[in-house]
Design an enzyme around this catalytic site. Structure first.
Site: not given
Ligand code: NAP
Length: 377
Positions: A228, A262
């Site tokens: 997602e 998101c």
């Molecule tokens: P993020 O940086 O991708 O982090 C999300 C999760 O993934 C965190 O637990 C993070 O851990 C982990 N992560 C990050 N990079 C990774 C990698 N290379 N390998 C494995 N795990 C990894 O996203 P965010 O900044 O927290 O959230 C914002 C994004 O999420 C936005 O783009 C938003 O639109 C999207 N989102 C989508 C939905 C949906 O339902 N589609 C809902 C909410 C948010 P760490 O914190 O330890 O880096």
């Protein structure tokens, strides 16, 4: 990224946590597998009872949990409490409907008996974001556990208190040990968890880069993955719209969750005929958004969740302005402690600008003028 709670409203570090070692994580995966072997045979009635307990705990302690959410990621506390209530609703829903949803489906074929059966797969890893730190986890855990899987949570590194609170809720509700467990790990350890033979699938909610990396790791192991990811939804205003109503919805849609959702509207496309009226009223309403301490019940917009996210948003806005976008309000960090950014509206947003091409994950709206309905779409 360090695993710590930094209050976005003050910028102060509140609590720091030790990351689990690889051997601790491997041990917990093994325990998750052992728990799965028993949990998959627990009757639906019992799973339902436990999930209902989770819903009751969430409702009873919604104010306490709401404050933890706000402390860690800064959304207005009223929205945090509503999020906790929504999690209770999801638990009730899957408790009440899980068995029905998972019932075998008889399929008419020319075979003597054909049906689809839904079996649990085992230990499932959930990699979750900070923006809805309870909701994202419960909407994964409620159906996954009801279906007989066990869950391992790797939450975003800035919401460890939420992650641990959720683990505790499942235990208090009576779920057996290790049916739901929090791993305090950074993103660097995720691939190792996916590679473990006892981990059967991974569910990520997060950004596109995280999606690429996790889907890649799961693909290499031929394991199931659910992604997602981000979005930059358009909000189209046509000539016959009730502009006041459209403005009201537009402001909520953009500013909810401190602009970090998101599924929020991010690009506001208005047709030429009503563009000026929409722009004027929208900017006025955005300027009136009450920004401040997220623990205050009347606050509408709190700080951004982390400083690096604020810096990223500011840079996307600056790059857009350098390419011709115009700031109608906001456009900079607020000069107080914490990670506050002014509610912002950008106009004259065109192709090639970050405000047009990328997701702005904060309280900033892109205004785009379209000649007519066809061009808007
Ligand atoms: P993020 O940086 O991708 O982090 C999300 C999760 O993934 C965190 O637990 C993070 O851990 C982990 N992560 C990050 N990079 C990774 C990698 N290379 N390998 C494995 N795990 C990894 O996203 P965010 O900044 O927290 O959230 C914002 C994004 O999420 C936005 O783009 C938003 O639109 C999207 N989102 C989508 C939905 C949906 O339902 N589609 C809902 C909410 C948010 P760490 O914190 O330890 O880096």
């Amino acid at each position: 990224m360090a695993i710590e709670t930094v209050n976005p409203a003050t910028g102060k570090m509140e609590k720091s946590f030790n990351e689990m070692s690889e051997s601790e994580v491997m041990e917990l995966i093994g325990r998750g597998k052992e728990a799965f072997c028993k949990w998959r045979n627990v009757p639906y009635e019992e799973r339902k009872r436990l999930l209902k307990n989770v819903a009751s705990i969430l409702r009873e302690k919604k104010y306490d949990y709401g404050r933890i959410l706000t402390l860690e990621m800064g959304k207005p506390v009223v929205q945090s409490i509503a999020e906790v209530e929504k999690c209770a609703l999801a638990c009730d829903y899957y408790a009440d409907n899980g068995e029905k949803i998972l019932k075998e489906e008889i399929i008419a074929t020319d075979g003597s008996e054909s049906y689809v059966r839904f079996d649990p797969i085992g230990v499932v890893l959930a990699v979750m974001p900070w923006n809805f730190p309870f909701w994202q986890v419960f909407r994964f855990a409620a159906p996954a556990l009801m279906a007989g899987n066990t869950g391992l949570l790797k939450h975003a590194s800035n919401v460890p208190m939420c992650a641990l609170a959720i683990e505790e809720i499942f235990l208090k509700a009576g779920f057996p040990e290790n049916v739901f467990k929090t791993l305090l790990i950074g993103s660097g350890m995720v691939e190792k968890v996916i590679n473990h033979p006892d981990v059967k699938g991974v569910s990520l909610t997060g950004s596109e880069p995280a999606g690429r990396s996790i889907a890649g790791a799961a693909g290499k192991m031929i394991k199931k993955s659910v992604l997602e990811l981000g979005g930059s939804d358009p909000f189209i205003v046509l000539a016959d719209a009730d502009i006041d109503e459209a403005v009201k919805t537009a402001v909520t849609a953009r500013m909810i969750n401190n602009g970090q959702s998101c599924i929020a509207a991010k690009r506001f496309i208005a047709v030429e005929k009503i563009y000026n009226e929409f722009e004027e009223k929208f900017v006025k309403a955005v300027k009136n958004v009450k920004t401040g301490d997220p623990m205050d019940g009347s606050t509408e917009l709190g700080p951004m969740a982390r400083e690096d996210l604020l810096i990223e948003l500011d840079s996307q806005i600056k790059k857009s302005v350098a390419k011709g976008a115009k700031i109608l309000c906001g456009g900079k960090r607020i000069d107080v402690p914490g990670f506050y950014y002014e509610p912002t509206v950008l106009a004259n947003v065109k192709e090639g600008m970050p405000a047009y091409e990328e997701e702005l994950f904060g309280p900033a709206a892109s205004l785009i003028k379209a000649e007519d309905e066809k061009e808007a779409v």
